[in-house]
Design a protein around this motif. Sequence first.
Motif, PDB file in Angstrom:
ATOM      1  N   TRP A 136      14.349  11.179  -2.764  1.00 33.61           N
ATOM      2  CA  TRP A 136      12.245  11.777  -2.939  1.00 33.61           C
ATOM      3  C   TRP A 136      12.129  10.228  -2.545  1.00 33.61           C
ATOM      4  CZ3 TRP A 136       9.835  15.375  -2.945  1.00 33.61           C
ATOM      5  CH2 TRP A 136       8.878  15.018  -3.618  1.00 33.61           C
ATOM      6  N   THR A 137      12.264   8.888  -3.425  1.00 28.97           N
ATOM      7  CA  THR A 137      10.555   8.033  -3.065  1.00 28.97           C
ATOM      8  C   THR A 137      10.654   7.977  -1.446  1.00 28.97           C
ATOM      9  OG1 THR A 137      12.052   6.913  -4.144  1.00 28.97           O
ATOM     10  CG2 THR A 137      10.027   7.008  -5.502  1.00 28.97           C
ATOM     11  N   GLU A 138      11.943   7.599  -0.588  1.00 30.21           N
ATOM     12  CA  GLU A 138      12.724   7.733   0.293  1.00 30.21           C
ATOM     13  C   GLU A 138      11.624   8.386   1.633  1.00 30.21           C
ATOM     14  OE1 GLU A 138      13.230   4.857   1.980  1.00 30.21           O
ATOM     15  OE2 GLU A 138      12.824   5.148   3.970  1.00 30.21           O
ATOM     16  N   TRP A 139      11.904   9.506   0.974  1.00 35.72           N
ATOM     17  CA  TRP A 139      11.635  10.712   2.040  1.00 35.72           C
ATOM     18  C   TRP A 139       9.781  10.508   1.581  1.00 35.72           C
ATOM     19  CZ3 TRP A 139       7.686  15.062   1.313  1.00 35.72           C
ATOM     20  CH2 TRP A 139       7.667  15.763   2.288  1.00 35.72           C
ATOM     21  N   LEU A 140       9.004  10.612   0.475  1.00 36.85           N
ATOM     22  CA  LEU A 140       7.420  10.819   0.130  1.00 36.85           C
ATOM     23  C   LEU A 140       7.088   9.290   1.243  1.00 36.85           C
ATOM     24  CD1 LEU A 140       6.652  10.910  -3.587  1.00 36.85           C
ATOM     25  CD2 LEU A 140       6.048  12.330  -1.657  1.00 36.85           C
ATOM     26  N   ARG A 141       7.669   7.996   1.154  1.00 37.09           N
ATOM     27  CA  ARG A 141       7.553   6.706   1.592  1.00 37.09           C
ATOM     28  C   ARG A 141       7.357   7.163   3.345  1.00 37.09           C
ATOM     29  NH1 ARG A 141      11.974   3.722  -0.332  1.00 37.09           N
ATOM     30  NH2 ARG A 141      10.803   2.159  -2.017  1.00 37.09           N
ATOM     31  N   THR A 142       8.657   8.150   4.086  1.00 34.71           N
ATOM     32  CA  THR A 142       8.412   8.073   5.419  1.00 34.71           C
ATOM     33  C   THR A 142       7.188   8.841   5.540  1.00 34.71           C
ATOM     34  OG1 THR A 142      10.569   7.773   5.392  1.00 34.71           O
ATOM     35  CG2 THR A 142      10.501   8.123   6.958  1.00 34.71           C
ATOM     36  N   GLN A 143       6.628   9.912   4.601  1.00 34.74           N
ATOM     37  CA  GLN A 143       5.815  10.977   5.144  1.00 34.74           C
ATOM     38  C   GLN A 143       4.333   9.316   5.336  1.00 34.74           C
ATOM     39  OE1 GLN A 143       6.410  13.190   5.783  1.00 34.74           O
ATOM     40  NE2 GLN A 143       8.715  12.374   4.927  1.00 34.74           N
ATOM     41  N   LEU A 144       4.396   8.286   4.296  1.00 33.21           N
ATOM     42  CA  LEU A 144       3.151   7.513   3.836  1.00 33.21           C
ATOM     43  C   LEU A 144       3.378   6.600   4.883  1.00 33.21           C
ATOM     44  CD1 LEU A 144       2.160   7.215  -0.225  1.00 33.21           C
ATOM     45  CD2 LEU A 144       1.450   9.335   2.119  1.00 33.21           C
ATOM     46  N   ALA A 145       4.561   5.736   5.700  1.00 36.26           N
ATOM     47  CA  ALA A 145       4.750   4.920   6.043  1.00 36.26           C
ATOM     48  C   ALA A 145       3.794   5.309   7.763  1.00 36.26           C
ATOM     49  CB  ALA A 145       5.708   4.299   6.367  1.00 36.26           C
ATOM     50  N   ASN A 146       4.244   6.573   7.412  1.00 36.50           N
ATOM     51  CA  ASN A 146       4.573   6.966   9.279  1.00 36.50           C
ATOM     52  C   ASN A 146       3.168   7.831   9.069  1.00 36.50           C
ATOM     53  OD1 ASN A 146       6.543   5.945  10.396  1.00 36.50           O
ATOM     54  ND2 ASN A 146       7.531   8.621   9.578  1.00 36.50           N
ATOM     55  N   ASP A 147       1.779   7.686   8.064  1.00 38.21           N
ATOM     56  CA  ASP A 147       0.807   8.519   7.725  1.00 38.21           C
ATOM     57  C   ASP A 147       0.534   9.703   8.449  1.00 38.21           C
ATOM     58  OD1 ASP A 147      -0.823   5.615   7.325  1.00 38.21           O
ATOM     59  OD2 ASP A 147      -0.665   5.266   9.253  1.00 38.21           O
ATOM     60  N   ARG A 148       2.042  10.072   8.210  1.00 40.41           N
ATOM     61  CA  ARG A 148       1.832  11.673   8.667  1.00 40.41           C
ATOM     62  C   ARG A 148       0.765  12.496   7.763  1.00 40.41           C
ATOM     63  NH1 ARG A 148       6.021  15.672   6.724  1.00 40.41           N
ATOM     64  NH2 ARG A 148       5.076  17.480   8.383  1.00 40.41           N
ATOM     65  N   PRO A 149      -0.192  13.591   8.559  1.00 40.17           N
ATOM     66  CA  PRO A 149      -0.925  14.391   7.421  1.00 40.17           C
ATOM     67  C   PRO A 149      -0.679  14.791   5.873  1.00 40.17           C
ATOM     68  CG  PRO A 149      -1.376  14.644   9.250  1.00 40.17           C
ATOM     69  CD  PRO A 149      -0.353  14.025   9.546  1.00 40.17           C
ATOM     70  N   PHE A 176       0.689  -1.032  -0.216  1.00 40.66           N
ATOM     71  CA  PHE A 176       0.356  -0.134  -0.440  1.00 40.66           C
ATOM     72  C   PHE A 176       0.850   1.301  -0.254  1.00 40.66           C
ATOM     73  CE2 PHE A 176      -1.689   3.509   2.618  1.00 40.66           C
ATOM     74  CZ  PHE A 176      -3.009   3.795   1.665  1.00 40.66           C
ATOM     75  N   VAL A 177       1.938   1.039   0.893  1.00 40.18           N
ATOM     76  CA  VAL A 177       2.870   2.569   0.880  1.00 40.18           C
ATOM     77  C   VAL A 177       3.459   2.750  -0.693  1.00 40.18           C
ATOM     78  CG1 VAL A 177       4.728   3.123   2.129  1.00 40.18           C
ATOM     79  CG2 VAL A 177       2.564   2.789   3.728  1.00 40.18           C
ATOM     80  N   GLU A 178       3.907   1.297  -0.297  1.00 39.78           N
ATOM     81  CA  GLU A 178       5.012   1.558  -1.987  1.00 39.78           C
ATOM     82  C   GLU A 178       4.077   2.063  -3.125  1.00 39.78           C
ATOM     83  OE1 GLU A 178       7.846   0.719  -1.946  1.00 39.78           O
ATOM     84  OE2 GLU A 178       8.083   0.366  -0.232  1.00 39.78           O
ATOM     85  N   HIS A 179       2.866   1.702  -3.072  1.00 45.54           N
ATOM     86  CA  HIS A 179       2.171   2.043  -4.293  1.00 45.54           C
ATOM     87  C   HIS A 179       1.553   3.601  -3.982  1.00 45.54           C
ATOM     88  CE1 HIS A 179      -0.145   1.154  -7.609  1.00 45.54           C
ATOM     89  NE2 HIS A 179      -1.777   2.412  -7.381  1.00 45.54           N
TER      90      HIS A 179
END
Lengths: 972, 429
Positions: free
Chosen positions: A129-142, A103-106
């Motif tokens: 860049w994708t690692e940064w985005l992934r971190t935001q999503l994995a942590n459910d950051r608003p 889910f986070v990857e996609h």
Amino acid sequence: MECTRSSLYWASILSLILTASLVPAQEASQPIAVGFSAQLDLAVNKVTGGNPNLVSDSQLLRRLYLCLIGLPPTLAETNQYLADTASDRYGRAVDQLLGRAEFVEHWTEKLDVMLMERRANTHVPQDQWTEWLRTQLANDRPLHQWMADLLVADGAPGNRAAARFLLDRTGDPHAITKDVSRIYFGRDIQCAQCHNHPSIDTYLQTDYQGLLGYFSGLQLAEVADGDKKVQMLAEKSPADAPFESVFHKGNKHRVLPHLFTAAEVAEPWTIPGEDYHPAEAGRPAKPLHSRREQLANQIRSGALEPFNRNLANRIWALVFGRGVVEPVDLFHAENPPLSEELLSEVTQQLVAQQFDLRKFVRELVKSQTFQRGGAVVDPNQSESAAWMASVLPRSTSGNLTEIVEHYQRLSTELSQARSVAQHQYDAAVEAELPLRTERVNSLAAVDTARAALTQAVEAQKKAAAEKAAADQALATAADKVSKLQVAAESSAAALAAVGQDTELTAAVELLKARLAAGQAALEPLQKVVAEKTVALDATIANATTGRQALVASQSAASEVNSRYQIADQLTRQKRQLLDLAYARSADNELQLQNYQLIAQADKDNASLKQLSQELQEIQLRREQTQLAVVALTSQLEQQQAKLPELATLAQTMGGQLDSKQKQLEAVQESIKRLSQAKLSLADAAPLLASTEKANAALAEIDAALTAVEPTKQTAEKEVADAIVMRDAKQNQLKEQELVLAQIQQQLEQTQLELRQQTEAQSRASNQIQAAREQLLRAQKSLATLAVQRFGSAALRPLTPEQIGWSFLAVNNVYKNYVDKHLAEIEKATPATPEQMQDPAFLRARQQAAVRKARAELQGNINLFNTLYGAGPGQPQSDFFATPDQALYASNGGGVFSWAAASTDNVTAKVIAAVTPAEAATALYRGVVCRDPAVAEISAVEQYLAQQPDQRARLAQELVWSLMASAEFRFVQ
Amino acid sequence: MRPSYACGSMEHVIARRGFLGRTIGGGAALLGGLGCLTYGVAAEAMAQKQKKILLFNMHGGLSQLETWDPKPGVETGGPFRAIPTSVPGIHISELLPKTAMQMHHLCLLRGVNTSEDDHGKGSYMMLTGRRQTPAANFPELGAVAARTLLADSNPMPGHIRIVPGGAGGRGNDSAYLGPKYSSVALGNGNPPQYTALPDGIDPSSEARRQAFRKQTDLAFASRQSSAMTDAFLNSYEAAEQLMIRRDVFNVDKESDADKDRYGRGDFGRHCLLARRLLQHDVPFVQVMHSNYDTHNENFDFHQELVPQFDGPFATLISDLASLGLLEDTLVVVMSEFGRTPNINLYMGRDHWSKAWSVVMAGSKVARGAVYGATNAQGTEVVDGQVDHAQLFHTYLQAVGVESTESIVVDGRDVPLADPAAQPIWKVLA
């Protein structure tokens, strides 16, 4: 435009725009909905009929998998889902997928594409860049928090990832304005850079310039990162420039940062030299008042409507295949949401879920709307009330003709209202023009004063430095003198104590001389100090004056500005009214179009019905005529059959008459002969010797005449009879012929009727065909509308990433890679039995394996992105199909070889299947996630029968064929 | 005249600005028939009148003084003479003797002023007809030509670039028109990628698997007909057609005599391939010749490069004329800019965009003509000054595309060429 009517009239026209709803509405019968998903369904159903068709279970599963994790379900997953009979299986599937690593990857992929649109990585590597985005999503950051971060990131070494949004747009204020407008606010206003948008009336040059203001101070600055140089973003105090339309030069305008129709953001006046934070080592200085920070703060507040609506719409579009506003970057009054209520609802929900992507998406996919099937297009179903219900907005009441007329009337009135609003807006702008000029001038005066002060401050700095240097020089010299003084005095004292000493005396003299020289040198230095002090004082005075001038110009500008703001507030009000007028018109046109189509379909329906009835009647009549023709034909034949007999009889009678006449003639001949003999005898009698003999002969003749008389009479009678007989027969024949002629005529008449009826029938059939086609067209248009309004599911293409990962997934290539990495991790760090029981541990391990597998396979995906994705920096949501894609799928790289059999994959299952049905089921479920139809089973059977000894190869071909098919390319 | 299309697909609808026209029009494209699926009769009808553009991109900046606008005998003129051409009164550089004999087909524009001396920006301007801006990206001429000229029934790629090397693939040059109109690069004249069957698939298994796929697709399209499914099915048909026509890209199929006439060098081969492609109705072909960036030894380099161009180019023009193709084909010879009249210390000429030349030929372009002029030293345009935007309009007009119209792209109106500029009507016959 000339205003000749009373203001009351205009007011009443304008009030139209502000009227909330003019639709004859009926809301009471809706069930009370619970939860957001249900609210959303209600909003959708209100403008559509609410197509009751749901997509099939297995297709829904494929849709859900692709939406949430970007992969289709594997054969095993499909089988498991279909075997699950619990009523909550869908909800469980949703929650399970939301928790998967993919889910986070996609969604990282999706949001990367949304934000960067496949731009080149010029300043920040893709992995970072994708690692940064992934971190935001994995942590459910608003979402709004981290999207705001992107706008204020500066790309300082060690923390560059988030700056990619700005850096890889070269830090250029225009490039950034264009994309922030599109991606953050859903408005493609690049055409409004140099003039108002040429085709979208509500995109103004001031909108562009207002947004540009937030970024106009940005530029790239080179800083050291270790032993290499990198570019980071510097923000200068912005230099706003006046602008004018390149089409209508002369009216200069200058705006401060603001968002579209919102008011300008008031910002503090600044003084040169006092407007930056002190610079940190190796970094550009930051302004005290950062404009982009202001924008970021508005976004972070969670209350910025244009941002929230755009974000809700974009995520909705990622889930549903199209936006509530579509295209997603054309939010404007003439392109209103397909349902304002729906967009508001969805936006509110995004806010209520605190911009939590996972929670928000969860609600979206749980709605009935997400589970809808395709639109119903079937003229055979059009008569059913169910079909009408499926297209008719739930809010409809009243008859269609009236509703259409209502919207038509409204259309005229609204277009009038729009003209009025336009006129009022134009007038407001016109009235504002002198103030705009005044403000441009007052701000130019501020700029001039600012430049003068900057110069004065620089001069002051320079003078201060020079004075400091002079002070320093004087101090140094004075210090030297005082030291000489001390030395001279103490040496004089020493000489006095020692007494006569030539050398010491010389030294004392030397010191005195040096002291005198030193003291003499002080004077020019003091003079320099005095001069520099005067100069400094002058620059200070100058700066003070400059500062006063600046402050004065600023307060003058403030005064102008406050008057301008009052005028502008009015202009903005008029503009909002105008926008509203446009929106109401556009919305009305949509309603009108929808109802017109429904009315059209309804009319087509009715005429189809009537035509069918007429056809039926014609058919009935024609059948009767056909029967009549048959009857007449047979009658004619019957009567014709009688004719020869009658003719023969007539002929016979004629023959009989002839023979009777001949008999009569013979009798008449013998009578004639006897009479002649009698006459001759009478003439000859006086001459005869014997009268007796003569008399006897006469008597004999008379006797003979007498004897023949009855014969003659009989013969005469017979002839007369025969004539009667013959005439009777001839009459009979004539009559018969007459009868025949009559029947013939009747038959011809009836046949003509039949021909006419046949023509009428084919005419009616053609009309029915035409009516059906017309109905089909109306239905298709309605289906399109239903799709646009989410009443029916849109066919959506897979994204390039989804295509790539799906190709790898259906053949278990993906699973095999993940399993391989799981095994490697297990080998490197074996899990303890306790860990094996810990779901969090297992999830983390799975996640690690997924990340590694995907990283290893990414090269393949990049190839798909190149082929199936649009160009860098272009919108990525438009579908296109090019031959190079088809060529790659057919002949390129590993696509065919991925379809080769491997443990337990689809191809292996097809090979191993015992019956054709088993083979086909494995094939269709495994690749396109549905069961095959009967015809498809036999097609598979025939395919495999072509070369039974090559079953593995043929199975691989079959799997390839389905992977390369349209059904695989799209989600239904 | 606008070209007529065999099927009225949305792609070709010229934009009409109207209330709501955009939103509704966009939606309507969701549904459609299979009307565009068949190549055949319609394709033949199209082939009769396929308008085409052949573009020579003289990479690096061709010197106008050593080619189209010689200034012999003046300080800036350099060592080469001017020679007469097949059109009395028109002279070009002696480095182009064969082209001189084709002058009656050509139109020289000697008053080009583009005010941009940067390679990248100049090239962008000349190929897109717009100045580069960070806030927008524009499609190249080839993409616009493919979009406006290529019939749906034409199975050939619409936009081909013959490039000196590389594997080929799709170019990034169609901006908002989308990848459908991006260039297909033929690396060193090789056929497009993936047009040959991969190892392990023989023609019979290819036929078998494609037949099954097609059957599946047609069944799917009958349930889910839309513009998207049509486009998808079309892409496979076009791919199949490309595989069938793979030989079109194979210049080796040309006769030895023709190969000799064009010369056996790379550029000659590329020109012959271009002829072959035009004969097969590819609407846009770009051939590149490089590298003319002669800051040093300008005259030596031009003496070497221009004759390489002269022979094949003249042969191609002559062939196009005798085959009747020139009637429907626009030929353009451009560069990113010209070269300075001033000769630098290294006997080179530098970047110069103020007064240089572009050549056009064919289709509606005036023949045997010169438009515009520079002064005696070649330092300024004195007559018929034109820029990149006007030229771009003119290329489109020359092949019958109304360049001042807009087209609809993804629901928005997009002008085909810079709305602030107009075509150069005087060079259009």
